[in-house]
Design a protein around this motif. Structure first.
Motif, PDB file in Angstrom:
ATOM      1  N   TYR A   1      -7.197  -9.618  -9.612  1.00 17.33           N
ATOM      2  CA  TYR A   1      -8.038  -8.619  -8.937  1.00 17.33           C
ATOM      3  C   TYR A   1      -7.226  -7.787  -7.953  1.00 17.33           C
ATOM      4  O   TYR A   1      -6.322  -8.295  -7.296  1.00 17.33           O
ATOM      5  CB  TYR A   1      -9.205  -9.294  -8.207  1.00 17.33           C
ATOM      6  CG  TYR A   1     -10.163  -9.959  -9.168  1.00 17.33           C
ATOM      7  CD1 TYR A   1     -11.245  -9.260  -9.698  1.00 17.33           C
ATOM      8  CD2 TYR A   1      -9.972 -11.273  -9.559  1.00 17.33           C
ATOM      9  CE1 TYR A   1     -12.111  -9.858 -10.593  1.00 17.33           C
ATOM     10  CE2 TYR A   1     -10.841 -11.882 -10.466  1.00 17.33           C
ATOM     11  CZ  TYR A   1     -11.896 -11.170 -10.977  1.00 17.33           C
ATOM     12  OH  TYR A   1     -12.751 -11.754 -11.872  1.00 17.33           O
ATOM     13  N   ARG A   2      -7.615  -6.510  -7.828  1.00 17.84           N
ATOM     14  CA  ARG A   2      -6.943  -5.578  -6.911  1.00 17.84           C
ATOM     15  C   ARG A   2      -7.991  -4.715  -6.199  1.00 17.84           C
ATOM     16  O   ARG A   2      -9.076  -4.504  -6.713  1.00 17.84           O
ATOM     17  CB  ARG A   2      -6.045  -4.610  -7.685  1.00 17.84           C
ATOM     18  CG  ARG A   2      -5.190  -5.219  -8.762  1.00 17.84           C
ATOM     19  CD  ARG A   2      -3.766  -5.387  -8.330  1.00 17.84           C
ATOM     20  NE  ARG A   2      -2.847  -5.826  -9.343  1.00 17.84           N
ATOM     21  CZ  ARG A   2      -2.901  -6.956 -10.029  1.00 17.84           C
ATOM     22  NH1 ARG A   2      -3.907  -7.770  -9.874  1.00 17.84           N
ATOM     23  NH2 ARG A   2      -1.949  -7.288 -10.880  1.00 17.84           N
ATOM     24  N   LEU A   3      -7.599  -4.214  -5.046  1.00 20.41           N
ATOM     25  CA  LEU A   3      -8.401  -3.211  -4.340  1.00 20.41           C
ATOM     26  C   LEU A   3      -7.527  -1.973  -4.173  1.00 20.41           C
ATOM     27  O   LEU A   3      -6.335  -2.085  -3.881  1.00 20.41           O
ATOM     28  CB  LEU A   3      -8.846  -3.713  -2.968  1.00 20.41           C
ATOM     29  CG  LEU A   3      -9.901  -4.817  -2.947  1.00 20.41           C
ATOM     30  CD1 LEU A   3     -10.191  -5.240  -1.509  1.00 20.41           C
ATOM     31  CD2 LEU A   3     -11.182  -4.360  -3.625  1.00 20.41           C
ATOM     32  N   CYS A   4      -8.132  -0.816  -4.335  1.00 20.04           N
ATOM     33  CA  CYS A   4      -7.353   0.417  -4.154  1.00 20.04           C
ATOM     34  C   CYS A   4      -7.253   0.750  -2.660  1.00 20.04           C
ATOM     35  O   CYS A   4      -7.994   0.232  -1.828  1.00 20.04           O
ATOM     36  CB  CYS A   4      -7.948   1.566  -4.961  1.00 20.04           C
ATOM     37  SG  CYS A   4      -9.499   2.228  -4.339  1.00 20.04           S
ATOM     38  N   ALA A   5      -6.321   1.638  -2.353  1.00 19.87           N
ATOM     39  CA  ALA A   5      -6.022   1.994  -0.967  1.00 19.87           C
ATOM     40  C   ALA A   5      -7.203   2.629  -0.232  1.00 19.87           C
ATOM     41  O   ALA A   5      -7.251   2.616   0.998  1.00 19.87           O
ATOM     42  CB  ALA A   5      -4.817   2.928  -0.929  1.00 19.87           C
ATOM     43  N   LYS A   6      -8.182   3.159  -0.972  1.00 21.63           N
ATOM     44  CA  LYS A   6      -9.337   3.814  -0.343  1.00 21.63           C
ATOM     45  C   LYS A   6     -10.184   2.844   0.494  1.00 21.63           C
ATOM     46  O   LYS A   6     -11.010   3.289   1.285  1.00 21.63           O
ATOM     47  CB  LYS A   6     -10.235   4.460  -1.406  1.00 21.63           C
ATOM     48  CG  LYS A   6      -9.571   5.578  -2.158  1.00 21.63           C
ATOM     49  CD  LYS A   6      -9.518   6.824  -1.322  1.00 21.63           C
ATOM     50  CE  LYS A   6      -8.960   7.976  -2.128  1.00 21.63           C
ATOM     51  NZ  LYS A   6      -8.683   9.127  -1.310  1.00 21.63           N
TER      52      LYS A   6
END
Length: 130
Positions: free
Chosen positions: A55-60
């Motif tokens: 899982y990843r989260l974007c910089a936003k």
């Protein structure tokens, strides 16, 4: 293979822009905080290693002060970075805009009713006399 943002109501993926994506941290306490802030109940039972790998989260989803821009080639988070920017309401305005399975939060009464139904079903289930 593109990275997809794990945040609810976020459709960003790594092939669409040069936006940075960040893995969930392996540190259990910090990882738990990321999961809590995401408000995705389906991630709560996953280990920090599973979250970090898949899982990843974007910089936003991070305040700009949480992002280090020391290198022109790589975007890095500060060691104590916690995601705090989430759109938790847009699905209310347009419930058909998401492709991900939506998770409905149940009220206490709904939970009680479901438990009642389930216990009634198990009591009336025919026993196998074999």
């Amino acid at each position: 293979m593109p990275n997809f943002c794990a945040a609810p109501n976020c459709t960003r993926k790594s092939t669409q822009s040069d936006l940075a994506f960040f893995r969930f941290p392996r540190d259990p306490a910090r990882c738990q905080k990321w999961v809590e802030n995401c408000r995705r109940a389906d991630l709560e039972d996953k280990t920090p290693d599973q979250l970090n790998k898949h899982y990843r989260l974007c910089a936003k989803h991070f305040e700009t002060s949480m992002i280090c821009r020391t290198s022109p080639y790589r975007t890095v988070l500060r060691d104590n970075a916690i995601p705090t920017i989430f759109d938790l309401t847009s699905h209310l305005n347009n419930p058909h805009s998401r492709h991900r399975k939506r998770i409905k939060e149940l009220s206490e009464d709904e939970i009680r009713t479901l438990k009642q139904k389930k216990s009634e079903e198990t009591q009336t289930w025919p026993k196998n006399e074999g």
